[in-house]
Design an enzyme around this catalytic site. Structure first.
Site: not given
Ligand code: ADP
Ligand code: ADP
Ligand code: MG
Length: 472
Positions: A199, A291, A115
């Site tokens: 962040e 993906r 990230k």
């Molecule tokens: P989407 O953005 O497709 O909605 P999710 O964040 O819900 O994805 O993740 C989809 C699946 O992938 C979940 O089972 C989550 O636990 C798994 N997953 C997502 N990112 C990672 C990661 N960095 N490492 C391991 N598992 C992950």
């Molecule tokens: P993941 O890889 O687990 O999907 P993300 O970075 O996409 O993680 O963040 C997942 C969720 O966390 C976002 O959809 C949002 O709701 C919250 N989030 C992440 N970063 C921020 C931020 N800087 N401020 C507010 N909410 C955040």
């Protein structure tokens, strides 16, 4: 041309990929751990191979899975989501063994999977990012110093995090000091990396993401956006396309940012660029998922593009089937993640035997499920047991259809999130298409439902509220 694909995943997404293969005349090969002996993807694929007793480890063993692909005469591998889907090494092993990896290049996976590296790439490309750290944080003192500069609240995040884990909102220095070691150790355990960064926490943001497709010829297009603001603990529960919260100008702007982000990393195959959308109308890049995504279904329903088939065509080296101007959207789609969880018991997973499953039907209804009547839903994996996606021409019609389809669907034997979604649908905010990522936390009363039958009264009451918000 790809003739046979190894599906390196399980559950509903494995079934989804098998379905795409079947329509393209491509043979599919499933893999399954002992715990998945009776899983649906095993029954639906053309061939299925046992990968041993370890319920999770088998799906994470890249060398062994690629060996199996070679041994079974596959020419390609689809990683699905989760498991090895964002593992650059898998893509490299595939390349060495002359198996086509259905996904982006190892370089793009590495760059966007990290990230902080992704943030740097976006800053260089002029894509706005959330204010935060340059690179990873050395220690808690560095975190405290930076947080002072950018101002609380801040988000502490695992650099390789995903699935809503490894993220902590910190409202004060005490919070941050307390959270630091915990997030580091969580990240080490869950993602194999201790790297964390900071962040600024955006207040009441909406989660808006752009689906992109890129081919090996360098063409990149978008398939519009999805609104994934209905989340619990940073995990998505309901996803909508298009977002009911954007003007056409905002939509065009964020989609352009998504394409720009993909182009800067020479992105190829399907990917998602995630943004936060603040209350003043600014978009901030958050991360890119390299993906197929859980919620790709809503984009498929509004555009008619089969994203999995497009992924396969791109991997074959064909250019995109569509030019940007040929991508049309029509109506609204909403996806509900039907999780085997008990909302009333802090969403505790509820595994066990599915005593009866009835898949809803009728106009505009799509289910992507991993369950069937009599299936023993295993405790080792994700609690999501089905996805219900509804489509209709207008926002008010899609709300009515969602309610009807949720009532129509029958999942018995385990507790699910279905009744909770009916409560969300009945709120004026959801019906007005106005909600941010704090919606579920702000509405604990939604958990006070009692399981009930749809009565004509309830239907009429919801229809009246919907009518009041017409025009979206
Ligand atoms: P989407 O953005 O497709 O909605 P999710 O964040 O819900 O994805 O993740 C989809 C699946 O992938 C979940 O089972 C989550 O636990 C798994 N997953 C997502 N990112 C990672 C990661 N960095 N490492 C391991 N598992 C992950
Ligand atoms: P993941 O890889 O687990 O999907 P993300 O970075 O996409 O993680 O963040 C997942 C969720 O966390 C976002 O959809 C949002 O709701 C919250 N989030 C992440 N970063 C921020 C931020 N800087 N401020 C507010 N909410 C955040
Ligand atoms: Mg995310």
């Amino acid at each position: 041309m790809i003739k046979k694909i190894l599906v390196a995943n399980r559950g509903e997404i494995a079934v989804r990929i098998v379905r795409a293969c079947a329509e393209m005349g491509i043979k599919s090969v499933a893999i399954y751990a002992d715990a998945d002996r009776h899983a649906l993807h095993v029954k639906k694929a053309d061939e299925a191979y046992n990968i041993g007793p370890d319920p999770v480890g088998g799906y994470l063993n890249a060398h062994r899975i690629v060996n199996l692909a070679v041994a079974t005469g596959c020419d390609a591998l689809h990683p699905g989501y989760g498991f090895l889907s964002e593992n650059a090494q898998l893509a490299e092993i595939c390349a060495r063994r002359e198996i086509i990896f259905i996904g982006p290049s190892p370089e793009a996976i590495r760059r966007m999977g990290d990230k902080t590296a992704a943030r740097e790439a976006m800053i260089a490309a002029g894509v706005p990012v959330v204010p935060g750290s340059d690179g990873n944080l050395k220690n808690v003192a560095a975190a405290v110093k930076l947080a002072k500069k950018i101002g609380y609240p801040v988000m502490l995040k695992a650099t390789s995090g995903g699935g809503g884990r490894g993220i902590r909102r910190c409202n004060s220095e005490e919070d941050l000091t307390r959270a630091f070691e915990r997030v580091v150790s969580e990240a080490t355990k869950a993602f194999g990396s201790a790297d964390v960064f900071l962040e600024k926490a955006i207040v009441n943001p909406r989660h808006i993401e752009v689906q992109v497709l890129g081919d090996k010829q360098g063409n990149v297009i978008h398939l519009f956006e999805r609104d994934c603001s209905i989340q619990r603990r940073h995990q998505k529960m309901i996803e909508i396309a298009p977002s009911p919260q954007l003007t056409d100008e905002q939509r065009a702007a964020v989609c352009e940012l998504g394409v720009r982000a993909a182009k800067i990393v020479n992105y190829e195959n399907a990917g998602t660029v995630e943004f936060l959308f603040d209350q003043s109308g600014n978009f901030y890049f958050m991360e890119m998922n390299t993906r197929l995504q859980v919620e790709h279904t809503v984009t498929e329903q509004i555009t008619g593009v089969d994203i999995v088939q497009e992924q396969i065509r791109i991997a074959e080296g064909q250019s995109l089937s569509y030019r940007q101007e040929e991508i049309q959207r029509r109506g609204y789609a909403i996806q509900f993640r039907i999780n085997a969880e008990d909302p009333k018991n802090d969403f505790l997973p509820s595994f066990g035997r599915i005593t009866r499953y009835y898949s809803p039907g009728g106009p505009g209804v799509r289910t992507d499920a991993a369950i069937y009547t009599g299936y023993e839903f295993p405790p080792h994996y994700d609690s999501m047991c089905a996805k219900l996606t509804v489509w209709a021409l207008t926002w008010d019609k899609v709300l009515a259809r969602a309610r009807r389809a949720l009532f129509d669907m029958g999942v018995h034997g385990v507790k699910t999130t279905k009744p909770f979604y009916l409560e969300i649908l009945a709120t004026p905010e959801f019906q007005a298409g106005k909600f941010d990522t704090g919606f579920i936390e702000q509405h604990p009363e939604l958990l006070n439902y009692s399981i009930r039958r749809p009565t004509a009264d309830l239907a009429a009451a919801i229809a009246a509220t919907i009518a009041a918000h017409r025009g979206l």
